[in-house]
Design an enzyme around this catalytic site. Sequence first.
Site, PDB file in Angstrom:
ATOM      1  N   PHE A 151      26.264 -14.985  21.629  1.00  0.00           N
ATOM      2  CA  PHE A 151      27.474 -14.577  22.343  1.00  0.00           C
ATOM      3  C   PHE A 151      27.423 -15.208  23.730  1.00  0.00           C
ATOM      4  CE2 PHE A 151      29.998 -12.099  25.276  1.00  0.00           C
ATOM      5  CZ  PHE A 151      31.197 -12.016  24.605  1.00  0.00           C
ATOM      6  N   ASP A 236      21.277 -19.333  28.833  1.00  0.00           N
ATOM      7  CA  ASP A 236      22.346 -18.418  29.246  1.00  0.00           C
ATOM      8  C   ASP A 236      21.687 -17.114  29.688  1.00  0.00           C
ATOM      9  OD1 ASP A 236      24.347 -16.526  29.461  1.00  0.00           O
ATOM     10  OD2 ASP A 236      25.432 -17.183  27.678  1.00  0.00           O
ATOM     11  N   LYS A 265      27.782 -12.289  35.896  1.00  0.00           N
ATOM     12  CA  LYS A 265      27.697 -10.825  35.928  1.00  0.00           C
ATOM     13  C   LYS A 265      27.056 -10.285  37.203  1.00  0.00           C
ATOM     14  CE  LYS A 265      28.102 -10.142  30.963  1.00  0.00           C
ATOM     15  NZ  LYS A 265      29.542  -9.856  31.004  1.00  0.00           N
TER      16      LYS A 265
END
Length: 411
Positions: A151, A236, A265
Amino acid sequence: MTATDLSASTSELTAAHIATTERYAAHNYHPLPVVLAEGDGAWVIDVDGKRYLDCLAGYSALNFGHSNERLVAVAREQLGRLTLTSRAFFNDRLSGFAEALARLTGKDMILPMNSGAEAVETAIKVSRKWGYEVKGVPAGQASIVTMEGNFHGRTTTIVSFSDDEVATSGYAPFTSGFRRAAYGDIDAVAAAIDETTVAVLFEPIQGEGGVVMPPEGFLRDLRALCTERNVLMVADEIQSGLARSGKTFACDHEDVVPDIYVMGKALGGGIYPVSAIAADHDVMDVITPGSHGSTFGGNPLAAAIGTEVVAMLEEGTFQARAAEIGDQIEAGFRPLVGRGLVDVRVRGAWAGIDIDPALMTGRQMSEALMARGILAKDTHGSTVRFAPPLVASDDDVALLVSAVTEILAGG
């Protein structure tokens, strides 16, 4: 949201907010029926004044807690000075942010963006351009190896290499140039690499998958493989990085340094969207004026917040606290395997539990936790993940453990 989604105790105020949101906002999420209005530290308060322990933390965007005093102070000060110039001009905050984040990552340069998906897209573009200009891949043939169960966001390019049917259904045709390998299987990754491969894009921990970790040694083997085959190792770390796993980056658990870090984030402290990639000159120098950009990327407000986030991370206290939280969660959840739980995975202040499907779904567990004043999020059937802010106390974590224990016992 249907009427049956609302509990009998839902107030008229909560119901009104939910109804209006569902009327005017697209239904791309299926939220729990709680309407939040305030937050402080690890706790949030809904419109009716009920307190909840936040064990999702904005998918790890709120590693430092809600309304963190240091970050709020920096944001307020910058809001009164300058918020946006565009990169058509220099600004006095980007210089410090770029230097600080380069120092934190150990890389020569950063490229700031806004959302995590934008950072992933940026890493893909940089990898391809590096492949053509440095590695010498024939024009238009660059390929990138990704992982099954990945994801990385929801843009059309990113979902092109997703194996999640919900994320991909109805969005074809997809972008070519990607091939998937089994996560954690170094032989499968090696078999997927050929002379056109420019990068391997991976999550050190698959958060959306339920805090799934590869076998010990996989990251080290992947680093060696990428070096041997002249392929960029692109990590990531949008969810796993910036102290969530008990280290600054999840790659640190195997003392591995990727060629490109992808961050987002928590880089914005849960206050403002801030993302970036970091790489050395031999990779980043393929980016030239006009070849990539963003109206808001590197803006003064984002840079001010990001600089303070780096300063907080350099103190090391949040990494240490994440490790302590993880130890407490592990000690509380591990005995529940075989007593309602099929599996438990913990890395720092990040945990995934697989519930016996015969007992309940992840959604049902999340609803039961909400009724007890704890907010969490299910994923993939009977899996629930927990990511409390790193300012959560021992009592907060004990509350989470006891609630899960009671629910599994039928209490």
